[in-house]
Scaffold this motif. Structure first.
Motif, short mmCIF file in Angstrom:
data_model
loop_
_atom_site.label_atom_id
_atom_site.label_comp_id
_atom_site.label_asym_id
_atom_site.label_seq_id
_atom_site.Cartn_x
_atom_site.Cartn_y
_atom_site.Cartn_z
N GLN A 121 4.48 12.36 -12.94
CA GLN A 121 3.56 13.26 -12.26
C GLN A 121 3.35 12.90 -10.78
O GLN A 121 2.50 13.49 -10.12
N ILE A 122 4.15 11.97 -10.28
CA ILE A 122 4.10 11.62 -8.86
C ILE A 122 5.07 12.52 -8.12
O ILE A 122 6.27 12.49 -8.39
N LEU A 123 4.56 13.34 -7.23
CA LEU A 123 5.42 14.21 -6.41
C LEU A 123 6.07 13.40 -5.30
O LEU A 123 7.26 13.48 -5.08
N SER A 124 5.26 12.60 -4.59
CA SER A 124 5.80 11.77 -3.52
C SER A 124 5.04 10.46 -3.41
O SER A 124 3.89 10.36 -3.82
N ALA A 125 5.73 9.48 -2.85
CA ALA A 125 5.13 8.19 -2.53
C ALA A 125 5.54 7.87 -1.11
O ALA A 125 6.72 7.93 -0.77
N ARG A 126 4.57 7.56 -0.27
CA ARG A 126 4.83 7.26 1.15
C ARG A 126 4.38 5.84 1.44
O ARG A 126 3.26 5.46 1.11
N VAL A 127 5.30 5.10 2.08
CA VAL A 127 5.06 3.70 2.40
C VAL A 127 5.36 3.49 3.88
O VAL A 127 6.34 4.05 4.40
N ALA A 128 4.56 2.69 4.55
CA ALA A 128 4.81 2.40 5.96
C ALA A 128 6.21 1.82 6.12
O ALA A 128 6.60 0.90 5.40
N ALA A 129 6.97 2.36 7.08
CA ALA A 129 8.33 1.89 7.32
C ALA A 129 8.36 0.41 7.66
O ALA A 129 9.27 -0.31 7.25
N ALA A 130 7.37 -0.05 8.39
CA ALA A 130 7.33 -1.46 8.79
C ALA A 130 7.29 -2.39 7.57
O ALA A 130 7.81 -3.49 7.61
N ALA A 131 6.70 -1.93 6.48
CA ALA A 131 6.59 -2.75 5.27
C ALA A 131 7.77 -2.57 4.33
O ALA A 131 8.16 -3.50 3.63
N GLU A 132 8.38 -1.40 4.30
CA GLU A 132 9.36 -1.06 3.25
C GLU A 132 10.80 -1.02 3.73
O GLU A 132 11.71 -1.33 2.98
N LEU A 133 11.03 -0.61 4.95
CA LEU A 133 12.38 -0.32 5.43
C LEU A 133 13.16 -1.60 5.71
O LEU A 133 12.64 -2.54 6.29
N ASP A 134 14.41 -1.62 5.26
CA ASP A 134 15.32 -2.70 5.65
C ASP A 134 16.68 -2.10 5.99
O ASP A 134 16.93 -0.91 5.75
N GLN B 19 0.84 -1.19 0.00
CA GLN B 19 0.00 0.00 0.00
C GLN B 19 0.88 1.25 0.00
O GLN B 19 1.84 1.34 0.76
N VAL B 20 0.51 2.20 -0.84
CA VAL B 20 1.28 3.44 -1.01
C VAL B 20 0.32 4.62 -1.05
O VAL B 20 -0.76 4.53 -1.61
N ARG B 21 0.76 5.73 -0.43
CA ARG B 21 0.01 6.99 -0.52
C ARG B 21 0.80 7.92 -1.43
O ARG B 21 1.91 8.33 -1.12
N PHE B 22 0.22 8.22 -2.57
CA PHE B 22 0.86 9.08 -3.56
C PHE B 22 0.31 10.50 -3.44
O PHE B 22 -0.88 10.69 -3.23
N THR B 23 1.17 11.48 -3.61
CA THR B 23 0.75 12.86 -3.84
C THR B 23 1.14 13.16 -5.28
O THR B 23 2.30 12.98 -5.67
N LEU B 24 0.17 13.59 -6.06
CA LEU B 24 0.41 13.86 -7.47
C LEU B 24 0.78 15.33 -7.68
O LEU B 24 0.58 16.16 -6.78
N ALA B 25 1.29 15.64 -8.84
CA ALA B 25 1.76 16.99 -9.15
C ALA B 25 0.68 18.05 -8.97
O ALA B 25 0.98 19.19 -8.61
N ASP B 26 -0.58 17.69 -9.19
CA ASP B 26 -1.66 18.66 -9.07
C ASP B 26 -2.18 18.78 -7.63
O ASP B 26 -3.14 19.49 -7.37
N GLY B 27 -1.55 18.06 -6.68
CA GLY B 27 -1.93 18.15 -5.28
C GLY B 27 -2.87 17.06 -4.81
O GLY B 27 -3.09 16.89 -3.61
N HIS B 28 -3.45 16.30 -5.72
CA HIS B 28 -4.35 15.22 -5.34
C HIS B 28 -3.59 14.09 -4.65
O HIS B 28 -2.44 13.81 -4.97
N THR B 29 -4.26 13.44 -3.71
CA THR B 29 -3.70 12.28 -3.01
C THR B 29 -4.40 11.03 -3.52
O THR B 29 -5.61 11.03 -3.73
N ILE C 247 9.74 7.74 2.52
CA ILE C 247 9.18 8.75 1.63
C ILE C 247 10.06 8.85 0.39
O ILE C 247 11.27 9.08 0.51
N TYR C 248 9.45 8.67 -0.76
CA TYR C 248 10.17 8.81 -2.02
C TYR C 248 9.70 10.12 -2.65
O TYR C 248 8.51 10.31 -2.88
N LEU C 249 10.66 11.02 -2.92
CA LEU C 249 10.33 12.32 -3.51
C LEU C 249 10.90 12.41 -4.92
O LEU C 249 12.09 12.13 -5.14
N ASN C 250 10.07 12.83 -5.83
CA ASN C 250 10.47 13.01 -7.22
C ASN C 250 11.38 14.24 -7.33
O ASN C 250 11.00 15.33 -6.93
#
Length: 149
Positions: free
Chosen positions: A68-81, A12-22, A137-140
């Protein structure tokens, strides 16, 4: 043909798009990654060659333009190693085009003569990786205006 499905991990990922939509949805990851041990991470997917990313949202699949993806946020518990936290740690504030500052840690694991924040930011990748207590957090790079270290 339908019985020849390739197994994928779902994240699961929460994206913020270039136009501000989540946009909150699920992406599909390979179970193995050739650049490091273990499964593919969302960052691997974003920094790969894909131009349109399939994202499952409310039972349907959207093809999202990666540029057009400004950021992608993923729970650290799922993504971090552990590999993601190798190197010199810097706490930085990132100012993005959205105006919302991001305060997080950045890990620079480059040759000892190139261990500064500026060295990391000048690497040829589409998305930079930042780590907070709860998220990766992944930032474009296209939407990063400034970084205060």
């Amino acid at each position: 043909m339908d019985d020849q499905k390739i197994s994928k991990a779902i994240r699961q990922v929460r994206f913020t798009l270039a136009d501000g939509h989540t946009l909150v949805g699920e992406v599909f990851l390979n179970l193995y990654e050739m650049r490091h041990a273990g499964p593919q991470r969302v960052g691997d997917l974003l920094n790969g060659e894909v131009l349109f990313l399939p994202v499952r949202v409310a039972g349907e699949t959207l093809l999202v333009n990666v540029e057009q993806i400004l950021s992608a946020r993923v729970a650290a518990a799922a993504e971090l190693d552990d590999l993601m936290t190798l190197g010199e740690r810097y706490t930085v504030e990132v100012i993005t085009l959205s105006g919302e500052p991001v305060v997080a840690d950045l890990y620079v694991s480059l040759p000892s003569t190139s261990c500064r924040v500026t060295d990391y930011l000048n690497q040829p990748q589409r998305f930079f990786t930042f780590i907070s207590t709860k998220e990766v957090i992944y930032l474009n790079r296209r939407f990063v205006l400034a970084v205060r270290d």
